[in-house]
Write an enzyme that holds these catalytic residues in place. Structure first.
Site, PDB file in Angstrom:
ATOM      1  N   ASP A   1       0.883  -1.124  -0.016  1.00 16.00           N
ATOM      2  CA  ASP A   1      -0.027  -0.108  -0.134  1.00 16.00           C
ATOM      3  C   ASP A   1       0.846   1.231   0.101  1.00 16.00           C
ATOM      4  OD1 ASP A   1      -1.921   2.211   0.581  1.00 16.00           O
ATOM      5  OD2 ASP A   1      -3.105   0.828   1.742  1.00 16.00           O
TER       6      ASP A   1
ATOM      7  N   HIS B   1      -2.912   0.094  -2.643  1.00 18.16           N
ATOM      8  CA  HIS B   1      -4.126   0.695  -2.300  1.00 18.16           C
ATOM      9  C   HIS B   1      -5.124   0.783  -3.389  1.00 18.16           C
ATOM     10  CE1 HIS B   1      -5.728   3.524   0.742  1.00 18.16           C
ATOM     11  NE2 HIS B   1      -6.464   4.196  -0.204  1.00 18.16           N
TER      12      HIS B   1
END
Length: 232
Positions: free
Chosen positions: A170, A201
């Site tokens: 992420d 993400h």
């Protein structure tokens, strides 16, 4: 069937809009869908529609309304991504949780007192964690929540089941933060964490280039089972 409704704030002094998707028959429960930093856009509405197809009353409140009502942004368009990040910086998260609480209250009344859960994405993933700690949501799920390491002090207030989906690559949540999340939350009897190796993400977004089909389906399958267990 879908519609936009007005929900009264807890203070009773104003109302905000929410997108509602209703199942074909009597809803088995309700789920509050918590927006990303892009507002209640087509992707969030599609999340609601999918939940309605599964038999839930799904409702997505417009949490950015104090900044501007009806914001819809596309993360694949760079100026809109920058605007979304700017809005996130101005957004009052504590007030947002109170609006989520008002939405939970509305959904309980709308379903005649049935259970109400919540699911959030990105900023909404962080707000989902806060929802689990600060409201009476019966079951809560967060996808790629940001900044949870700053909120671990609130974990003792989590009384109902919480599931978090964590992409290991992420861009908004570094490895140290992920480690802190696991160390802080793995021992919690009500919290379940799932890692998605190599994912970034936004991997479970409905539309756009961020989506990874395989991992999105796995995460959504886990979410569906979680809600079936805890909201049934």
């Amino acid at each position: 069937m879908s519609e936009n409704v007005q929900i009264e704030r807890l203070s009773g002094d104003e109302q905000f809009e929410a997108y509602v998707a209703r199942p074909a028959g009597e809803p088995k429960a309700a789920i509050v869908v918590i927006q990303e930093i892009f507002g209640v856009n087509a992707g969030i509405r599609r999340k609601c529609d999918r939940l309605a197809e599964d038999g839930y009353l799904a409702v997505a409140p417009d949490l950015f309304w104090p900044l501007e009502r009806g914001i819809e942004l596309d993360p694949d368009i760079e100026p809109e991504m920058q605007r979304a990040l700017d809005l996130m910086g101005k957004f009052d998260q504590d007030e947002g949780i109170r609006d989520i609480e008002a939405t939970i209250k509305w959904a309980r009344a709308e379903t005649g007192g049935k259970k109400v859960g919540a699911v959030g994405y990105c900023l909404g993933g962080r707000l989902a964690y806060m929802t689990a700690a600060r409201t009476d949501s019966d079951a809560t799920v967060g996808y790629y929540a940001v900044g949870i390491d700053e909120l671990l002090r609130e974990k003792e207030a989590i009384a109902n089941p919480l599931m978090l989906h964590i992409p290991t690559d992420d861009g908004f949540v570094d490895k140290d933060t992920q480690k802190a999340m696991h160390e802080g939350l793995d021992p919690h009897p009500k919290v379940t964490l799932h890692d998605y190796e190599g994912m970034d993400h936004g991997f479970a977004t409905e539309f756009g280039k961020r989506r990874n089909e395989e991992c999105a389906q796995l995460a959504d399958k886990r979410t569906a089972g979680f809600f079936a267990k805890h909201l049934g």
